[in-house]
Design a protein around this motif. Structure first.
Motif, short mmCIF file in Angstrom:
data_model
loop_
_atom_site.label_atom_id
_atom_site.label_comp_id
_atom_site.label_asym_id
_atom_site.label_seq_id
_atom_site.Cartn_x
_atom_site.Cartn_y
_atom_site.Cartn_z
N THR A 7 27.62 37.85 -1.25
CA THR A 7 27.92 36.60 -1.87
C THR A 7 27.85 36.54 -3.48
O THR A 7 28.49 36.06 -4.02
CB THR A 7 26.95 35.59 -1.59
N TYR A 8 26.88 37.28 -3.86
CA TYR A 8 26.49 37.50 -5.35
C TYR A 8 27.63 38.00 -5.90
O TYR A 8 28.06 37.50 -7.23
CB TYR A 8 25.15 38.16 -5.38
N PHE A 63 34.93 37.99 -8.18
CA PHE A 63 35.87 38.85 -7.28
C PHE A 63 36.04 38.01 -6.03
O PHE A 63 35.30 37.07 -5.49
CB PHE A 63 34.99 39.98 -6.99
N GLN A 64 37.28 38.21 -5.56
CA GLN A 64 37.68 37.41 -4.53
C GLN A 64 36.84 37.74 -3.06
O GLN A 64 36.67 38.87 -2.83
CB GLN A 64 39.31 37.62 -4.16
N ARG A 65 36.47 36.62 -2.35
CA ARG A 65 35.67 36.90 -1.23
C ARG A 65 36.47 38.02 -0.02
O ARG A 65 35.80 38.78 0.41
CB ARG A 65 35.66 35.56 -0.43
N GLU A 66 37.61 37.79 -0.07
CA GLU A 66 38.42 38.85 0.95
C GLU A 66 38.32 40.24 0.61
O GLU A 66 38.77 40.90 1.36
CB GLU A 66 39.84 38.56 1.12
N ILE A 80 35.80 41.77 -0.86
CA ILE A 80 34.53 42.36 -0.78
C ILE A 80 34.08 42.97 0.54
O ILE A 80 34.00 42.17 1.46
CB ILE A 80 33.46 41.05 -1.36
N PRO A 81 33.91 44.10 0.82
CA PRO A 81 33.57 44.85 2.08
C PRO A 81 32.28 44.07 2.39
O PRO A 81 31.49 43.83 1.76
CB PRO A 81 33.32 46.29 1.77
N ARG A 82 32.41 43.91 3.84
CA ARG A 82 30.86 43.60 4.35
C ARG A 82 30.38 44.49 5.17
O ARG A 82 29.91 44.57 6.29
CB ARG A 82 31.21 42.43 5.62
#
Length: 888
Positions: A577-578, A584-587, A589-591
């Protein structure tokens, strides 16, 4: 008298009938006649022109080439030539020339053919604006009435100016200004009388009388124009004789491009088309100024091209493009070409002959045939096709496609050991014959004033530079050549970023209680995943571990396992989230925990924007490419209003930085808005991290691009980007290398206070890695003291510091030349205290076991290191430390 009276009556009746017929015809066709009042505010279809920020033409878009000119700027000889040829009584008639009409009518009665149109210049203009070239009586009648209306509405000077800018003159040139550029590459004022006469003769039949398509007919037509000027006593006999005997000097010229920046131009063109639609954007006459200055854009292009050639050369030569003669026999190794089966081959040359090149000898090839063959080879700047003429012991003579004979010295060909794979190269050549043979078709390029053997790089690269204060794009390069590939890797290619993600992870750690002196264990991680039955073992690269280490050193050395431990300390969701704070786009960013190692994919522009937030003190600016838009009269229609990295701007932030920039531009380009009211005060960009956080991350990145500590005291360590400080000799630089698994992507992102730059190198085929380069002794012999970092002499596995950082360094060296160093300002609530080098605790010692460190006020350590816990590196065994001769 009786006969004369009857004749007068007939004439009178004929005049009445004729007038009645004419009036009847007028009212019959009146509903079909267009309104000529639009000519009072006519808008010529003018192509869109794109300039650099400082006014150098980058590109021109539009099917019709037009350069509008004022009548007072047109040379008098051009006006004389046009009027003498097209309408010598222009100033005597009211749009319709009775003499011309009578002459055409008589010719029609005699021949029965429509050979003469009797069109005045005004009638031609009427046809050009409102009618077609269809040869019918009704069109001619309409033409007459429209011309008459035009003469009532416009002055002669206005009509003539419209004509000179509207008339079609062939090769998509409309108007005399464009014709001068298309045919002669000159402004109107620089044309000779012969060139003026050639252009003035084109309106009759531009497709068949132009000097490019039909030079013979153009010469005949030019003579007609010059004779008409002589008859009208507009030129002397001497001028006539000189002009009529002048050779044909026309050749097709493109727009007068001052700097070629097609990736930048294409971005701006696409944005304008999205707002206006293709037709309006290409014909509205917009003058669009980019945010990029010409010198910075050129420096970026030069840096990317040179860097890709350096990479390509250190991996070996793939061999000539083809052979005109002296082709290798079947089974014989074709010189140095040793390409893997899946390696894309370079295009071969098809010789300009019916015979097979393999059957031809040197005697079969004269210069004309060789040049004809070379002209079939794709010419992509800076590459120039050439054929090898002679091969000496350590030099080669070639004939290039421009008919120049060049000599390639040994220093410019000895790099060409054979390419085997991306990770294997053959032996260094000892003579020129080990590389090339006569008859070989090759590429050459100019480097540092000398001609050099070259080949088309198969690797790709990109570079983007931003002003961190307002997001203005200072330069963008999307690949080796736009004409080779229009895919813009700077803005379109989402690639894994590797360790370029770590500054953002470290920022999250600082935001969650860590400090630059926090001690993290740099030790292997071995985590068993019960669900998959696989252990995750992230490793450092190289796989060396230092044990407990300070955060500053861990970022500078790019320790992978420390980044993972920090991610765990902050929390995966919190870190992910940070990262959105940096744009950077949420999609993307790896989880999962690979996030800490840069498994996410982002474009170079996105990475540069994130780094800009660190460089500017914590603000998220919006990248933009357009600085201003002007109309044909140089009136400013729109001026960029970026959000700025400032706390005390003239106006508070009333709009989100993510507001759609295209919508803002479309609204601003509404010409109904008064331009004087469009100036707006600075608006503040949203602050996404604190000034203290941004400063601490930036300062850690600063030590990552230099050598730190003391060699003699054994406290010495190097950041992975140490070459930046070493080569540029500046203390105000900061940066971070980035390399992905198997070296598929190489990055370097860094900044100086006023410039953020991200460079990327990789193959478009994401399954192909960058490989490694083995030692090339020829290059080492030439640069023995610096062999491991200079361009194509670099050895070892390709990484961010090897493959991408050299482009960054070359670019920054150029744009920072002569600029004073400017350290990042230290914000409020930052304190600097002396700490123990090993434990990160406060210390009362002042020797080499200590250093000064920055902290946000209130986070500095409160406990002191005990004397018994002090570690003195000078007393330890450091046999694995780097040798001092590696540091320059």
């Amino acid at each position: 008298m009786k006969f004369l009276k009857s004749l007068l009556i007939l004439i009178f009746i004929g005049a009445i009938v004729g007038s009645a017929a004419l009036i009847g015809i007028y009212f019959y066709i009146k509903p079909d006649l267009p309104s000529v009042t639009v000519l009072k505010d006519v808008r010529l279809q003018t192509p869109m022109r794109i300039y650099t920020q400082d006014g150098k033409l980058i590109s021109q878009y539009g099917v019709k080439r037009r350069i509008p000119v004022k009548l007072e700027d047109v040379p008098q000889q051009m006006i004389d030539a046009v009027l003498a040829t097209e309408d010598s009584r222009f100033y005597q008639h009211a749009g319709i020339d009775p003499i011309g009409i009578g002459r055409a009518a008589l010719n029609l009665l005699i021949t029965g053919e429509k050979q003469q149109g009797a069109s005045t210049l005004t009638m031609q203009l009427a046809r050009g604006f409102f009618l077609t070239r269809e040869k019918t009586y009704i069109r001619k009648i309409k033409e007459i009435f429209i011309a008459w209306h035009m003469e009532q509405l416009l002055s002669k000077e206005e009509i003539l100016e419209l004509y000179l800018n509207k008339v079609e003159l062939g090769h998509r040139a409309f108007g005399v200004g464009a014709a001068a550029q298309v045919y002669y590459g000159k402004p109107l004022q620089d044309l000779s009388l012969a060139q003026i006469a050639t252009i003035a003769g084109l309106p009759k039949a531009p497709s068949v009388l132009n000097p490019i398509s039909r030079p013979d007919r153009a010469v005949e037509r030019r003579r007609v124009v010059l004779l008409r000027m002589l008859d009208e006593q507009l030129i002397t006999r001497q001028q006539f004789d000189q002009a009529v005997n002048e050779g044909v000097t026309a050749k097709k010229h493109g727009a007068e491009i001052e700097i070629s920046a097609p990736y930048l131009a294409d971005l701006i063109y696409s944005e304008m088309v999205e707002i206006y639609g293709k037709e309006e954007a290409e014909t509205g006459g917009y003058q669009v100024y980019a945010t990029a200055p010409s010198d910075i854009q050129q420096a970026a292009q030069d840096a990317v091209v040179r860097n890709l050639h350096d990479y390509d050369e250190r991996h070996g030569y793939r061999g000539p493009l083809d052979y005109l003669w002296n082709r290798p026999e079947d089974g014989e190794a074709p010189d140095t070409q040793a390409v893997e089966p899946d390696e894309p081959q370079q295009d071969a040359v098809n010789a300009n002959t019916d015979d097979s090149p393999a059957e031809m000898s040197r005697e079969d090839w004269d210069n004309q045939k060789m040049l004809s063959a070379l002209n079939k080879v794709d010419r992509i700047a800076p590459l120039v096709p050439a054929v090898v003429m002679t091969v000496d012991e350590q030099s080669v003579d070639v004939l290039d496609a421009d008919a120049n004979t060049r000599t390639l010295s040994w220093e410019n060909i000895d790099w060409a050991r054979p390419y085997i794979t991306d990770s294997r190269q053959g032996e260094e050549p000892e003579t020129a014959a080990d590389i090339l043979r006569e008859g070989a078709v090759i590429y050459i390029r100019k480097q540092e004033g000398e001609w050099r053997l070259a080949q088309m790089p198969t690797v790709s690269g990109a570079l983007v530079a931003l002003n961190p204060k307002n997001g203005a794009v200072q330069a963008v390069v999307g690949g080796y050549s736009f004409y080779q590939s229009q895919f813009n890797r700077a803005t379109q290619a989402k690639r894994q970023v590797g360790s370029n993600i770590k500054p953002f992870v470290y920022s999250a750690a600082l935001n969650n209680g860590y400090t630059t002196a926090s001690i993290i264990n740099d030790a292997p991680i071995n985590q068993w995943n019960q669900a998959t039955g696989v252990a995750w073992r992230p490793k450092n690269s190289p796989p060396e571990y230092d044990g407990p280490i300070r955060m500053r050193m861990a970022l500078g050395k790019s320790k992978n396992v420390v980044s993972v431990r920090l991610l765990r300390g902050v929390g995966l969701d919190n870190t992910a989230t940070y990262l959105e704070r940096f744009g950077f786009q949420r999609e993307d960013i790896p989880r999962d925990e690979t996030l800490a190692l840069g498994s996410g994919s982002h474009t170079p522009l996105e990475v540069a924007r994130g780094i800009a937030t660190i460089a500017n003190g914590g603000y998220l600016v919006k990248p933009h490419f357009i600085d201003r838009v002007l109309d044909e009269q140089n009136t400013v229609l729109w001026q960029a209003e970026p959000v700025w990295a400032c706390d005390e701007c003239d106006e508070p932030d009333v709009r989100s930085v993510e507001q759609d920039v295209e919508q803002q531009l479309a609204m601003a380009l509404d010409v109904s808005q008064p331009t004087s009211e469009m100036e707006a005060p600075k608006r503040s960009a949203p602050r996404v991290i604190s000034a203290q956080n941004a400063f601490l991350v930036a300062d850690m990145m600063r030590t990552g691009v230099q050598a730190n500590g003391n060699w003699n005291k054994k406290t010495y360590w190097m950041g992975t980007g140490w070459r930046a400080k070493n080569l540029l000799q500046r203390d105000d630089l900061a940066g971070k290398t980035g390399t992905t698994n198997d070296s598929r992507d190489a990055w370097f992102s860094g900044f100086q206070k006023d410039m953020v730059v991200t460079a990327w190198v990789g193959f478009d085929d994401m399954n192909r890695n960058l490989g490694r380069a083995t030692r090339n002794q020829n290059l080492i012999n030439r640069n023995p003291e610096r062999f491991n970092w200079i361009g194509n002499a670099m050895i070892g596995s390709e990484s961010g510091s090897h493959a991408a950082q050299p482009a960054w360094i070359r670019f920054m060296k150029e744009v920072l030349e002569g600029k004073p160093e400017e350290a990042l300002p230290v914000p409020e609530n930052i304190v600097r205290v002396r700490i123990d080098r090993t434990s990160g605790k406060l210390t009362r010692r002042t020797d080499h076991t200590t250093l000064f460190e920055y902290f946000e006020k209130g986070t500095e350590p409160t406990s002191y290191v005990r004397d018994d816990d002090v570690v003195d590196p000078a007393q330890e065994d450091t046999k694995n430390a780097p040798e001092p001769e590696e540091i320059f």
